[in-house]
Write an enzyme that holds these catalytic residues in place. Structure first.
Site, PDB file in Angstrom:
ATOM      1  N   TYR A 159      63.673 -18.982 -26.948  1.00  0.00           N
ATOM      2  CA  TYR A 159      62.237 -19.218 -26.912  1.00  0.00           C
ATOM      3  C   TYR A 159      61.584 -18.664 -28.181  1.00  0.00           C
ATOM      4  O   TYR A 159      61.818 -17.544 -28.600  1.00  0.00           O
ATOM      5  CB  TYR A 159      61.597 -18.550 -25.688  1.00  0.00           C
ATOM      6  CG  TYR A 159      60.092 -18.515 -25.789  1.00  0.00           C
ATOM      7  CD1 TYR A 159      59.339 -19.669 -25.621  1.00  0.00           C
ATOM      8  CD2 TYR A 159      59.419 -17.332 -26.103  1.00  0.00           C
ATOM      9  CE1 TYR A 159      57.969 -19.659 -25.749  1.00  0.00           C
ATOM     10  CE2 TYR A 159      58.038 -17.299 -26.228  1.00  0.00           C
ATOM     11  CZ  TYR A 159      57.314 -18.477 -26.051  1.00  0.00           C
ATOM     12  OH  TYR A 159      55.961 -18.460 -26.185  1.00  0.00           O
ATOM     13  N   HIS A 181      47.095 -19.155 -35.395  1.00  0.00           N
ATOM     14  CA  HIS A 181      46.369 -18.083 -34.696  1.00  0.00           C
ATOM     15  C   HIS A 181      45.330 -17.399 -35.588  1.00  0.00           C
ATOM     16  O   HIS A 181      44.691 -16.435 -35.152  1.00  0.00           O
ATOM     17  CB  HIS A 181      47.348 -17.041 -34.157  1.00  0.00           C
ATOM     18  CG  HIS A 181      47.859 -17.364 -32.790  1.00  0.00           C
ATOM     19  ND1 HIS A 181      47.069 -17.282 -31.664  1.00  0.00           N
ATOM     20  CD2 HIS A 181      49.073 -17.777 -32.363  1.00  0.00           C
ATOM     21  CE1 HIS A 181      47.778 -17.632 -30.602  1.00  0.00           C
ATOM     22  NE2 HIS A 181      48.992 -17.949 -30.998  1.00  0.00           N
ATOM     23  N   ASN A 197      53.531 -10.930 -30.604  1.00  0.00           N
ATOM     24  CA  ASN A 197      53.641 -11.050 -29.155  1.00  0.00           C
ATOM     25  C   ASN A 197      53.786  -9.669 -28.527  1.00  0.00           C
ATOM     26  O   ASN A 197      54.841  -9.302 -28.017  1.00  0.00           O
ATOM     27  CB  ASN A 197      54.855 -11.935 -28.827  1.00  0.00           C
ATOM     28  CG  ASN A 197      54.840 -12.453 -27.402  1.00  0.00           C
ATOM     29  OD1 ASN A 197      55.872 -12.671 -26.812  1.00  0.00           O
ATOM     30  ND2 ASN A 197      53.664 -12.667 -26.838  1.00  0.00           N
ATOM     31  N   ARG A 237      24.766  21.980 -11.356  1.00  0.00           N
ATOM     32  CA  ARG A 237      25.664  22.547 -10.349  1.00  0.00           C
ATOM     33  C   ARG A 237      26.961  21.743 -10.203  1.00  0.00           C
ATOM     34  O   ARG A 237      28.033  22.299  -9.991  1.00  0.00           O
ATOM     35  CB  ARG A 237      24.927  22.608  -9.005  1.00  0.00           C
ATOM     36  CG  ARG A 237      25.677  23.368  -7.952  1.00  0.00           C
ATOM     37  CD  ARG A 237      25.094  23.301  -6.553  1.00  0.00           C
ATOM     38  NE  ARG A 237      23.790  22.687  -6.393  1.00  0.00           N
ATOM     39  CZ  ARG A 237      23.384  22.131  -5.261  1.00  0.00           C
ATOM     40  NH1 ARG A 237      24.196  22.076  -4.207  1.00  0.00           N
ATOM     41  NH2 ARG A 237      22.176  21.616  -5.150  1.00  0.00           N
TER      42      ARG A 237
END
Length: 529
Positions: A69, A99, A211, A295
């Site tokens: 892949y 990208h 990735n 407090r």
């Protein structure tokens, strides 16, 4: 304490962070990001054998026409598209280029350095199939301060930080812009100046760089350091607020907190108790209990303090992981397809951290409200004005600063909506459940900035309140601890008593910078832990 430097390359330590030689810590990533440490690759034989085996195994598969892949197939939904071997070497270049569509503001050089160091940490786990030239180029970028200019927007935090990390990958092949010597330059111009050349990405290397969860994890490392410091500074401010309000120090009693044994909460109570030196003011009323913002401060700050160990463990686990896909087991000669790019753990940490941090802004906004209002501040002037009696009619002290605190706090609280619940199905429904971790991390950094603004305003106000008590003879400087005295002395030197109205923007910006540089070593035992 961190220090800003003019020419960061000159300040690189001779002691380097060694990648490939065991776990890397948040502190080491931040030290690299802030120019305190250089980087180096381990010479450990096991590490070197992992890198060599991954490269050799991929070469073997390519020779055998194996299906991998992102190496011999397209990406994402295109995984069924087989890429001809003649084009396999072009595939990583196309990945970086398509990208290249990030938008929004750019990450700062410090953030960019953290991103590079974080990605280097993942790749040096030895399960990404990357080569020595790539690892050496990333190391050189950090040591020479050549930092890719990365847009902040465009990642959904699953399949990794693909779009922002494409700017890292592109810089390695000589494309796009970088920060270099205080300027924005084309990487193609910078490389020859340093005797470097662009590398050619091998099959899988574009995917290996892009990735993964490096962007969100790097931001988480930077956020952690700031959040941790805020727990300490918030404790100090609360102690000063209690002194200014003539509060009841028994609210922080050791026995009281022993019966509710949250470790972080008890640590905060101990710090405040030590700062107050259990000092009691003569009381002019029968009210036994201070309001909640005083407090209950250990209970509020303690939530973040108690969460920090989980934050740290989770961030460092992600940091020291191989988080790309597929995983290349070179020694075992296996290609393992999975989803380690999913940023769910960082998303949860960032969503949780920003909520806890925003609560600190809300805490100090409420403390400010008490200090300003003569109905609640036990005899301090209205709005903490230090004006003389005859000038009090036209002077307004911290009135506008408190309004600013409310604005910054409201924005911080608005941003606590968890980003991780806004998963969107994308990329032809291949990425059908995503983490939104990078958006969560960016939100967290914004919440930290807003909270630091509130904290800076609060610190100015509480030191003014304590000084007014001293001037009114209601508090003696000698009754204060040495640490409190030293801090007040520095604050008074840098930010004198506000008597006549003056613009405070410059003072606030300067003080925010000091806070972000961690100017004060508070509760040194905690700082050294």
């Amino acid at each position: 304490m961190t220090t800003a430097v003019t020419d960061p390359v000159e300040y690189l330590s001779s002691t380097a962070v060694i990648f490939g030689n065991g776990r890397i810590s948040i502190e080491q990533i931040n030290a690299v990001a802030q120019h305190h440490l250089s980087v180096a690759l381990s010479d450990d034989p096991l590490f070197q054998s992992k890198i060599d085996a991954g490269v050799a195994f991929l070469d073997k598969l390519l020779q055998e026409d194996g299906v991998i892949y992102g190496v011999t197939t397209g990406y994402g939904d295109s995984c069924t598209v087989k890429v001809p071997l003649s084009q396999v070497h072009e595939l990583p270049i196309h990945l970086t280029r398509f990208h290249g569509c990030g938008l929004g503001d750019y990450f700062t050089p410090e953030q960019g350095r953290a991103i590079l160091a974080t990605r280097l940490c993942s790749l040096t786990q030895g399960y990404s199939g990357v080569s020595w030239p790539l690892l050496r180029q990333l190391s050189s970028y950090l040591n020479l301060d050549i930092i890719p200019r990365i847009p902040q927007e465009g990642s959904v935090g699953a399949s990794g930080d693909l779009t922002p990390l494409s700017y890292v990958a592109a810089s390695l092949i000589g494309e796009r812009e970088v920060y270099y010597k205080g300027e924005v330059r084309q990487i193609a111009e910078v490389l020859p100046e340093q005797g470097l050349t662009a590398i050619k990405l091998r099959p899988k290397e574009g995917l290996a760089i892009m990735n993964g969860t490096a962007v969100m994890t790097a931001l988480a490392c930077l956020a952690y350091q700031r959040a941790e410091y805020l727990t300490r500074l918030s404790s100090r401010i609360t102690a000063l607020a209690s002194l200014a309000l003539q509060g009841n120090s028994n609210h922080f009693d050791e026995v009281l907190f022993s019966v509710k044994p949250h470790l972080g909460q008890n640590e905060v109570a101990s710090w405040i108790r030590t700062d107050l030196n259990h000092h009691e003011f003569p009381r002019n009323s029968d009210r036994l209990q201070d309001r909640y913002s005083i407090r209950c401060a250990p209970h509020i700050i303690g939530v973040l303090r108690d969460a920090l160990p989980w934050f740290k463990q989770t961030i460092e686990n992600e940091l020291n992981s191989a988080n790309d896909n597929p995983i290349i087991d070179g020694i075992g000669e296996r290609v393992l397809h999975g989803g380690h790019f999913y940023g769910g753990h960082i998303a949860m940490v960032m969503d949780s951290m920003k909520t806890a941090v925003a609560n600190l802004a809300d805490l100090h906004d409420r403390q400010m409200a008490l200090l300003m209002d003569t109905k609640f501040n036990n005899g301090l002037p209205s709005n903490l004005s230090g004006a003389t009696e005859d000038r009090r009619y036209i002077n307004h002290g911290f009135k506008a600063v408190q309004i600013g605190c409310s604005a910054w706090t409201a924005e911080a609280l608005k941003l606590t909506m968890p980003a991780s619940v806004f998963s969107r199905s994308t990329e032809c429904h291949n990425q059908d459940k995503v983490s939104m971790g990078t958006i969560a991390a960016r939100d967290c950094l914004r919440v930290l900035q807003l909270t630091e603004q509130v904290v800076a305003a609060s610190l100015l106000a509480v030191q003014q309140g304590v000084q007014l008590r001293i001037n009114q003879g209601e508090l003696h400087n000698t009754s204060l601890t040495a640490d409190i005295q030293q801090m007040l002395k520095q604050l008074q030197h840098d930010y004198p008593l506000l008597q006549e109205d003056r613009p405070l923007e410059h003072s606030l910006r300067q003080l925010i910078g000091q806070i972000q540089q961690q100017q004060w070593s508070l509760y040194q035992e905690a700082a050294d832990a």
